[in-house]
Scaffold this active site. Structure first.
Site, PDB file in Angstrom:
ATOM      1  N   GLU A 116       0.823  -1.213   0.000  1.00 22.97           N
ATOM      2  CA  GLU A 116       0.000   0.000   0.000  1.00 22.97           C
ATOM      3  C   GLU A 116       0.851   1.254   0.000  1.00 22.97           C
ATOM      4  O   GLU A 116       0.388   2.345  -0.301  1.00 22.97           O
ATOM      5  CB  GLU A 116      -0.939   0.025   1.218  1.00 22.97           C
ATOM      6  CG  GLU A 116      -1.957  -1.099   1.247  1.00 22.97           C
ATOM      7  CD  GLU A 116      -2.700  -1.249  -0.067  1.00 22.97           C
ATOM      8  OE1 GLU A 116      -3.338  -0.274  -0.494  1.00 22.97           O
ATOM      9  OE2 GLU A 116      -2.629  -2.339  -0.678  1.00 22.97           O
ATOM     10  N   ASP A 169      11.876  10.669 -33.176  1.00 26.59           N
ATOM     11  CA  ASP A 169      10.829  10.094 -32.335  1.00 26.59           C
ATOM     12  C   ASP A 169       9.818  11.145 -31.912  1.00 26.59           C
ATOM     13  O   ASP A 169      10.133  12.314 -31.796  1.00 26.59           O
ATOM     14  CB  ASP A 169      11.435   9.536 -31.030  1.00 26.59           C
ATOM     15  CG  ASP A 169      12.075   8.178 -31.221  1.00 26.59           C
ATOM     16  OD1 ASP A 169      11.988   7.635 -32.329  1.00 26.59           O
ATOM     17  OD2 ASP A 169      12.665   7.687 -30.236  1.00 26.59           O
TER      18      ASP A 169
END
Ligand code: 6GU
Length: 236
Positions: A116, A169
């Protein structure tokens, strides 16, 4: 560049690191990626690395002890102190600018959180910068670490062959990439744009530039007024 990864699941990295550009980058000696299992630094014989949160609540929290021991051990493995980075959804969002920045470092030390959450004293005590790869929650920082390593390593000089240079890119100029085509010339009634078959390199470059701008306006208008956008800067 050296990249250390501190994780409870080193096996998760085997396949991504063992293929394609990440493998080539390591084989060429451009990057040395070293995995260390945090569990090896657990203090007790049960190899316990997590415990219940103080104050109550669901799930488990990563204990500071094993992470600190692991970090201090790893840091000493190489003379360069390294840049410690905690992978957490609370971090600053990762992008091309951050990838470029990290690609200039001699050493990164990535810490993948799990459960968590991780004890707050890990962030405070290690003075680690926090990075997230997007606004959603993953089960751990491992996949985020792989994303970051892939994006960073392909920017290292020599990682890509000439034929797949990163300069065109998407995002390298702050905009999306122009459309690409390969054989066949006609596929299911869809034809390759004539200009790409013309052999006129100046016209092709101009067409690609226009495509880049049109596509970015249509699909990612948010990038058009981005400060990282080098095209916008140079034209204004
Ligand atoms: Cl770095 N970690 C986790 N657990 N979830 C994420 C993340 C990182 N980035 C986006 N979601």
């Amino acid at each position: 560049m050296r990249v250390d990864i501190l994780t409870l699941f080193p096996e998760m990295f085997e396949s991504p690191l063992g293929h394609s550009i990440l493998k080539r980058g390591q084989d060429k000696g451009l990057v040395d990626i070293v995995l260390t299992n945090i569990r090896n630094f657990a203090a007790d014989s049960y190899n316990k690395v997590d415990d219940k949160p103080y104050g109550g609540g669901p799930g488990m929290v990563m204990m500071p002890g094993p992470v600190f021991e692991c970090f201090e051990h790893v840091q000493k493995l190489s003379p360069d102190k390294g840049r410690p980075i905690l992978l957490t959804p609370q971090g600053q969002k990762f992008d091309h600018a951050k990838a470029l920045e990290l690609s200039a470092e001699k050493r990164l030390i990535l810490i993948a959180g799990r459960y968590e959450g991780i004890d707050e004293r890990i962030r405070i005590g290690l003075g680690a910068e926090q990075i997230s790869i997007g606004d959603y929650v993953l089960s751990g920082g491992e996949l985020a670490a792989m994303v970051i390593i892939d994006a960073v390593v392909r920017l290292l000089a020599g990682a890509l062959g000439d034929e797949d240079s990163s300069k065109d890119d998407s995002f390298s100029q702050g905009l999306l990439e122009y459309p690409q085509y390969t054989r066949p010339e006609v596929f299911r009634d869809m034809k390759v744009p004539d200009i790409l078959l013309s052999g006129d390199h100046a016209k092709i470059a101009e067409w690609r530039r226009q495509q880049t701008i049109e596509r970015t306006k249509k699909w990612r208008p948010d990038l058009m007024n981005d400060n990282n956008n080098k095209n916008e800067k140079s034209e204004s």
